[in-house]
Enzyme design. Structure first.
Site, PDB file in Angstrom:
ATOM      1  N   CYS A 715      27.614 -14.563  29.704  1.00  0.00           N
ATOM      2  CA  CYS A 715      27.050 -14.282  31.021  1.00  0.00           C
ATOM      3  C   CYS A 715      27.099 -15.518  31.900  1.00  0.00           C
ATOM      4  O   CYS A 715      27.190 -15.409  33.130  1.00  0.00           O
ATOM      5  CB  CYS A 715      25.636 -13.755  30.888  1.00  0.00           C
ATOM      6  SG  CYS A 715      24.493 -14.874  30.054  1.00  0.00           S
ATOM      7  N   HIS A1472      19.394 -15.562  30.451  1.00  0.00           N
ATOM      8  CA  HIS A1472      20.470 -14.683  30.898  1.00  0.00           C
ATOM      9  C   HIS A1472      20.810 -15.020  32.339  1.00  0.00           C
ATOM     10  O   HIS A1472      19.926 -15.313  33.150  1.00  0.00           O
ATOM     11  CB  HIS A1472      20.040 -13.221  30.773  1.00  0.00           C
ATOM     12  CG  HIS A1472      21.110 -12.246  31.159  1.00  0.00           C
ATOM     13  ND1 HIS A1472      22.338 -12.214  30.545  1.00  0.00           N
ATOM     14  CD2 HIS A1472      21.124 -11.264  32.106  1.00  0.00           C
ATOM     15  CE1 HIS A1472      23.077 -11.254  31.086  1.00  0.00           C
ATOM     16  NE2 HIS A1472      22.352 -10.664  32.042  1.00  0.00           N
TER      17      HIS A1472
END
Length: 1551
Positions: A715, A1472
């Site tokens: 990510c 994230h």
């Protein structure tokens, strides 16, 4: 000392069995089973804790365990029984044998002196002198010698005293002396004990549905209305909530039900009166009377009964009837007595009373007392709901018609052997209601065409005389549903409670099933039990259509992936590529068979949804039920193994998506490495099939709105790529294939063009608009080849990846093939413009590319020697600004201050330095409360005890989980010596000054503890029933008033003590009038109490020398030694508040709330009741000369607010005889206990005393006890003690203020100011001064000289502090449009821009160049040595940024707009990344790996921003495109072949 292993028992099992009764044997057996393990042994720890109890010293308990037959494995029941019988029922000779075996050696023949002394020392501390007589002749003795000695000296040891002198069994309290909660409640209400037991499960079930965890108004409101009119719901809630704490506890619910349903008619009508009495003043005013009339009419309108109401058909008619019967009631108010007289012959009040009666049964769970009563409740509720009709969203339950008819026969049968059952009526004055015949159950005046609103009742005959219909059994709805599969055979667990699929055959209402509303089904289920529940929802098929009941919802098969954990996972790219499936490599043009297999799918759950349910609702339900995060879940409609459709349009309904019954829906959950199983699945089909499968899964999308597959914690890369991709001039450059004309394959610093070419291919795919998601596999592989640090599955920094990507693109596209070396010269005092231009030219001599044109700027770094003042200036290029975030240097502390006056504790908030100590907390609290620091003790409260006390020198623990309490310490006796007797009694005790005794009941009615906002009538702070702030302010006295209390008020509060020993006459207990002198701020109260609290704030009182109060030491050393309680030490800086000598002497005792809980299973009699601590511990003043009575009064002063005051004798009361529940002295007794609160602090352990009672007398408390147990009377605890107020506190205004301060965001300008602020270099960073010719201390300052067209701002959230990496959670506010960084430029370019703006302003004001005699307002000039060397000339303003702008753009006006953001959530290393970017179509999109969705700009999550991407307004993208005329693109495929070979070497077998 005893043997290491167990010894033979003194008595046999048979003998022991004969000595116990059958009941005792069963009890012991049950208790053994409860704590024994699977091997039928009780461990040693369980024996010590559960059998003997905590009172026996551990060394003694261990030896008793061995002497009773315990081994390392445990103790059996037979050995346990023998040991317990010996200890409790053994004869004297048997106990002596037992003691001999306990002290003897392993063989059990002799007792050695050293071993016996060692055991006695470990358990008792010091051996008795009589031990010398035992071993006078020898170092070891036999049994006969031991027996002779023990009979002469039975008190020689604690064990011998226990077994030979003290009674071994301590009798428990009689049953009648310790009633249970249910017995107490049944004794003071009209309910039976079994009814109270039946209400409790319903109460806890209702409470469990409350978000607040309490049965509050917001929870009860939807349950009560309908049928209760919404105007009456608030009053009904208040009628139950007797202590006005904004929620209904079980005791209040039971008392309210008793008053409304089981009491006499007068009490029921009084309850109804309380519902109408909104302000609870005992009278109905004009507004309340009109509202009551309105409520009664609404109830009549929905009632099924139809008596003659022609005379009371309007509000005016009801008011008129009241005025006729009670003249003047509209002016003076309607009293409860007048209401009762008016309600006697009024049918409307009877209907309202019946409604409350039904609510208590159906909603609150009271079980009817007779079948006739049950019929009236159920049928009355059902017919009313059917008359109301269907409403979309309602739930109706299907019930088998066979069971329903049997129930109707049961409730309608009134004949029994020997006569008829008398019919229960609500009041003899009520109009007669129709019997439960078929005609009575027919609904009248139904809406035309409303078919589902009737309840047909088949005709039936009464049974013959003398016979009755049996009560129906459990509800059985199985005939209505399709039988489920055999248990254990393909049984799929359901997620929804639809109860099963209904049979497909045409089910008819009135033939196969009966419909019941939700509340009625819950009631019947509670009364009868049964299954399955068959709820069905009312829907509106389309706009304008009539609501209908959805009998057949869609039952979906929810599929999941089988867990397929990787084994021996290696952090290499072979794992990444080898584990990647068709979704990745097929799109890249490869057909292959990987080593891993495709994740298998299986049907995990069944779930029923309405066909009108939206995809969003399905998502929310599955995430909530399965505890999944929405961002980690995707739903696929699986038509077959190949065709799958991703459900992304969340507002579409299942019906519109053609999802039918028994359809399969795949619930895809993201893997731990953030990959999607479907994307990472293995390819087991042909390449064409896989391509078709992928095409059906993805489909076309908006150009640029394409997600990137997560390849395993990638990510960080995806977020950066999306932002770079949305940099429009750079993307235009790659889409037009300009990069193929400028590939630099010979650059030694580059990647042979691989990075640029693979990025270009990825950009083409992302902006083709043909796929919703693509895998960046080739680019990722290329990056990991040249930067191995990004390899593997670990999370990395997105900013580091961005820096590498921009640098790689620049080197691969560098137009300079032969870099010329040029040495950078020193500034040597030259003008900044000259030095900066020279540095920039040297930079572009070696670096020319589209990346340099768009992203590179220039920084000015100035270092000045602090010794000679020499300045060294350097200009360096940059492609992003890394701005530091201020690390949190403060810790937020919240402390709850508990005062001695019994007032509601107050929570204060403060922000202190991270390295502060607890002494700073005391100093801060002292300023807020007016209490000296040495009168405060900081402690942690856990398990109703003071677990940990913090010293002034202890460092603050910022992440301490438990709340911090600050207890006010009592005054020293020295501080009280100057007071007269009356003042001393006001502080220390109530003093006996009157000769007449009075009951505690009367005292309670008059006692008002210090202000408690939650206890005032409906002062619901921040609640739905809140009073106005002025009313709360008036009610709250000390906390929210406008003045400190007068002396008489304080003495009145202290005087109202609940003891008949006070001998106060009723007249003396009245509230004294305040005089002017008492209202004066200089009154005696200022001398008595050195602190006062005013309003929502707390003001500090300056203490004079004669009013300084502190702590003193207490107690003596009688009995067993016990340490003096220590709750904090005096801070070193508190001498200006109190004398140090006073502060160092504690003068208090700790009191613990305690109740005794009866045990069902226990082994020995002293374990029959176990003490349980609860509530908040107290600090009770206790010094030299303190009497027992003073302790009781001091405790009552602090707990009075926890005990609900008795209502006035004339007030209506819910429960019978509740007034007498506290008609004796105090509702508790005090006992001297050890610090744990379980054992007595005076008695030896072998007496198993729970604490010696302290009699309420004038005896002095001159003992060594440090703790008291407040043993509450069971009746008082059950009926008057308010658990909800145990830990209630008032939040001071500093709490929200400091919370906001602690979490308030900072601006981007704040970060830029910190970046450009001058800093002092440390000793380790000394600068080599060319003038001094040595390293010197210096200052350094950074400034921006040249801004790039594309400005990237990196917020440095990750910083290395104190040898560890931490993340700053600080929220940064940044502009999205019109961002002007001029303020942070170096002086020359800054002054240039400001001067240009000034000239434009002057030109606008004077277009013809005329000043009209008015001088322009002078601007504050920028002062700098650079400007003195390079002055800004109006006619020769220089553009230092050289951006290529459109013709209409102003060169000297800096204006940037935000176009992309990278956000990071979570912790360092486990968070994230997501990104937001503005598409050329003007819409913002959220890129969360493969998921891309449009988001409105206000919904962008900017709180976790990590990187900001700005573009200058007016930038001309076309001017940045290179001229490629005459050039040939580099379209060689050797780069692709190189990547192909890498893939082949990565464990992928090509097909």
């Amino acid at each position: 000392m005893g043997a290491k292993d167990s010894k033979p028992s003194v008595i046999s099992y048979e003998d022991a069995f004969k000595r116990v009764s059958e009941a005792d044997f069963k009890r012991l057996k049950d208790a053994f089973k409860k704590i024994a393990g699977l091997n039928n042994y009780i461990t040693k720890n369980a024996f010590i804790k559960d059998v003997l109890g905590e009172g026996v010293p551990v060394p003694v308990a261990e030896h008793i365990y061995l002497a009773c037959g315990g081994t390392s494995k445990g103790i059996t029941f037979s050995n346990l029984l023998c040991g317990l019988v010996l200890l409790t029922k053994g004869r004297e000779d048997e106990k002596i044998k037992f003691l001999f075996g306990l002290y003897s050696n392993e063989s059990g023949t002799y007792i050695h002196r050293d071993e016996m002394v060692k055991l006695i020392i470990s358990s008792e501390g010091r051996p008795n002198e009589t031990i010398a007589a035992l071993f006078f002749e020898s170092e070891k003795v036999s049994y006969d010698q031991f027996k002779e000695w023990l009979l002469r000296f039975p008190q020689a040891t604690a064990l011998s005293q226990w077994l030979l002198l003290e009674p071994a069994t301590i009798p428990s309290l009689p049953e009648a002396d310790s009633p249970t909660f249910y017995q107490t409640l049944a004794g003071v209400t009209h309910l039976e004990e079994h009814e109270i037991h039946g209400l409790e499960p319903r109460y806890w079930k209702l409470q469990s549905t409350s978000p607040s965890g309490q049965l509050d108004f917001e929870t009860l409101k939807p349950l009560l209305t309908p049928p209760v009119p919404h105007q009456a719901v608030e009053g009904l809630f208040r009628a139950f909530d007797q202590n006005h704490d904004q929620h209904v506890d079980f005791k209040e619910m039971a008392c309210g039900i008793s008053a409304a349903c089981r009491g006499p008619l007068a009490e029921r009508q009084k309850f109804c009166f309380k519902v109408f009495d909104k302000d609870q003043d005992g009278r109905l005013n004009d507004s309340e009377i009109h509202q009551m009339a309105d409520i009664l009419l609404l109830v009549r309108a929905e009632s099924c009964a139809t008596p003659d109401y022609t005379s009371l058909d309007s509000v005016d008619a009801i008011v008129k009837s009241l005025e006729q019967q009670v003249p003047g009631c509209m002016e003076s108010g309607l009293t409860v007595e007048d209401y009762l007289l008016w309600a006697v012959n009024n049918p409307l009040t009877s209907l309202f009373q019946q409604l409350i009666f039904q609510v208590c049964h159906v909603v609150l769970g009271l079980k009817p007392t007779s079948r006739q009563e049950e019929q009236e409740v159920v049928m009355g509720w059902l017919q009313r709901e059917e008359r109301r009709g269907f409403l979309p969203g309602q739930l109706w339950y299907l019930i088998s018609y066979d069971w329903w008819t049997s129930w109707l026969d049961y409730v309608s049968n009134s004949l029994t052997r020997g006569g008829s059952v008398p019919r229960l009526t609500f009041a003899t004055e009520n109009p007669p209601r129709k019997t439960a015949s078929s005609s009575a159950l027919t609904l009248l005046d139904l809406p035309t065409g409303f078919s589902p609103s009737s309840s047909p009742i088949p005709s039936r005959k009464n049974p013959p005389s003398g016979l009755t219909c049996a009560r129906p059994g459990q509800i059985d709805n199985t005939p209505l549903v399709i039988p489920p599969p055999v248990a254990g055979v393909n049984k799929i667990p359901p997620l929804t409670a639809e109860g099963g699929k209904l049979k497909k055959s045409m089910l008819a209402k009135g033939r196969d099933y009966q419909l019941l509303p939700l509340a009625l089904w819950k009631a019947l289920e509670q009364w009868y039990g049964g299954a399955p529940a068959l709820p069905r929802q009312v829907i509106r098929p389309k706009e304008g259509a009539d609501p209908e009941l959805e009998l057949y919802p869609l039952v979906l098969k929810i599929m999941r992936h089988q867990a397929n954990p990787r084994t021996n996972q290696q952090q290499t790219w072979s794992d990444v590529v080898g584990g990647y499936g068709a979704a990745a490599l097929v799109s890249a043009g490869y057909g292959y068979v990987p080593q891993s297999t495709t994740p298998k799918r299986y049907v995990a759950y069944m779930a029923a949804f309405s066909r009108l349910a939206t995809v969003r609702q399905v998502y929310e339900f599955l995430c909530s039920t399965l505890k999944l995060r929405a961002e980690d879940v995707r739903l696929w409609h699986c038509k077959d193994e190949i065709n799958m459709v991703l459900l992304e349009e969340e507002e579409l309904t299942l019906e519109s998506l053609w999802i039918e019954d028994d359809s399969q829906v795949l619930l895809e959950v993201r893997n731990k490495d953030l990959t999607w199983p479907e994307e990472m699945g293995s390819l087991q089909q042909q390449q064409q099939q896989s391509a078709n499968r992928r095409q059906s899964m993805l489909g076309p999308t908006e150009k640029g709105a394409t997600g990137l597959n997560n390849l395993g914690n990638t990510c960080f890369m995806n977020a950066a790529l999306q932002c770079v991709s949305n940099t429009r001039p750079l993307t235009q450059y790659f889409i037009n294939n300009m990069h193929l004309y400028e590939l630099n394959r010979v650059n030694p610093l580059g990647m042979k063009g691989n990075i640029a070419k693979k990025y270009g291919e990825l950009v083409h795919e992302m902006w083709s608009g043909t796929a919703k998601t693509i895998p960046p596999l080739k680019l990722r592989l290329t990056i990991s080849k040249y930067a191995p640090r990004f390899n593997g599955f670990q999370q990395h920094d997105s900013q580091e990846l961005l820096a590498f990507l921009l640098d790689g693109l620049h080197e691969d596209l560098n137009r300079v093939h032969d870099k010329v070396y040029s040495e950078l010269k020193d500034s040597a005092g030259r003008p900044d413009v000259e030095v900066a231009q020279e540095a920039w030219e040297n930079h572009i001599l070696r670096n020319k590319s589209i990346v340099v044109d768009l992203f590179h700027g220039q920084l000015k770094s100035k270092v000045m020697c602090r010794v000679c003042g020499h300045e060294s200036v350097r200009f360096d290029p940059f492609n992003y600004l890394s701005l530091p975030l201020p690390m949190e240097s403060c810790v937020h502390i919240e402390a709850i201050v508990v005062r001695l006056d019994g007032s509601v504790p107050v929570k204060y908030g403060m922000r202190l330095n991270m390295d502060s100590k607890y002494s700073a907390v005391k100093e801060h609290l002292s300023q807020l409360t007016g209490l000296p620091p040495c009168k405060l003790s900081l402690t942690e409260v856990a398990s109703a005890q003071l677990r940990l006390t913090f010293s002034d020198s202890d460092k603050i623990k910022p992440q301490y989980a438990s709340p911090l309490y600050a207890y006010e310490l009592p005054a020293t006796l020295a501080a009280l010596e100057g007071l007269d007797d009356e003042e001393r009694s006001s502080l220390g005790s109530t003093g006996s000054r009157n000769s007449e005794a009075q009951t505690f009941t009367r005292i309670q009615r008059m006692t008002r503890p210090p202000a408690d906002p939650s206890s005032m009538p409906y002062s619901y702070a921040n609640g739905p029933l809140a009073l106005t702030p002025s009313a709360i302010n008036t009610a709250n006295g000390l906390l929210n008033g406008n003045r400190p209390p007068s002396e008489s008020e304080v003495r009145w509060r202290l005087a109202c003590m609940p003891s008949i020993l006070c001998f106060k006459s009723p007249s003396s207990m009245e509230m004294p009038r305040r005089t002017e002198s008492e209202s004066s701020p200089d009154s005696a109260i200022c001398r008595l109490s050195p602190d006062s609290q005013v309003g929502g704030e707390v003001k500090t009182i300056n203490h004079s020398s004669d009013s300084q109060l502190g702590g003193s030491i207490s107690g003596s050393s009688r009995g067993r030694g016990s340490p003096t309680p220590s709750l904090g030490t005096s801070s070193s800086g508190s001498s200006h508040h109190l004398p140090t000598a006073d502060c160092d002497r504690p003068n208090y005792i700790i009191a613990l709330h305690r109740k005794m809980i009866r045990q069902e299973n226990y082994f020995v009699s002293w374990q029959r009741t176990q003490p349980s601590l609860f509530g908040l511990p107290l600090l009770v003043p206790c010094g030299q000369g303190t009497t027992h009575k003073a302790l009781y009064e001091a405790v009552w002063r602090q707990v009075a607010r926890l005990v609900s005051p008795l209502p006035p004798s004339s007030a209506p009361n819910h429960a019978l005889d509740c007034d007498d529940s506290l008609g004796y002295e105090f509702p508790f007794v005090l006992k001297a206990v050890a610090p744990g609160g379980v054992q007595c602090s005076w008695c030896p352990w072998y007496r198993f005393c729970r604490g010696c009672r302290i009699q309420c007398s004038d005896l002095e408390f001159n003992n060594s006890a440090t703790h008291l147990a407040i043993d509450w009377d069971p009746t008082a605890l059950h009926l008057r003690y308010q658990n909800s107020k145990e830990k209630v506190f008032v939040e001071h205004e500093t709490v929200p203020a400091t919370r906001q301060k602690h979490s308030e965001p900072i601006g981007l300008t704040h970060c830029l100011e910190a970046f450009t602020r001058e800093e002092q270099l440390s000793d380790e960073e000394k600068y080599f001064c060319s003038t001094c010719k040595e390293r010197q201390l210096a200052t350094k300052k950074l400034q921006i000289w040249r801004l790039p067209p594309i400005l990237i701002v990196h917020l440095k959230r990750f910083q290395y502090v104190n040898n560890k990496w931490i993340k700053s959670q600080k929220v940064v506010e940044f502009p999205r449009n019109n961002f002007d960084p001029t303020e942070f430029l170096a002086s020359v370019p800054k002054e240039t821009l400001l001067r240009h703006a000034e000239l434009l302003e002057e030109e606008a004001e004077n277009p013809n160049g005329m000043t009209n005699g008015v001088c322009p307002r002078p601007r504050e000039r920028v002062e700098s040595t650079s400007l003195s060397n390079t002055p800004v000339v109006d006619g020769a303003l220089q553009d230092f940024h050289q951006h290529k702008l459109m013709d209409v753009a102003d060169t000297f006006k800096l204006n940037y707009k935000l176009y992309a953001i990278v956000c990071h959530t979570g912790i360092l290393g486990g968070g994230h990344y997501v990104s937001y970017a503005c598409n050329p179509n003007g819409k913002w999109y959220c890129y969360n790996d493969s998921r891309c969705r449009e988001v409105p700009e206000p919904q962008i999550d900017s709180s976790s921003a990590y990187m900001l991407f700005y573009e200058r307004v007016g930038l001309s993208h076309d001017q940045y495109m290179p001229n490629v005329e005459g050039k040939t693109p580099d379209d060689r495929t050797d780069l692709d072949e190189e990547i192909d070979s890498e893939i082949r070497r990565s464990n992928c077998v090509l097909s």
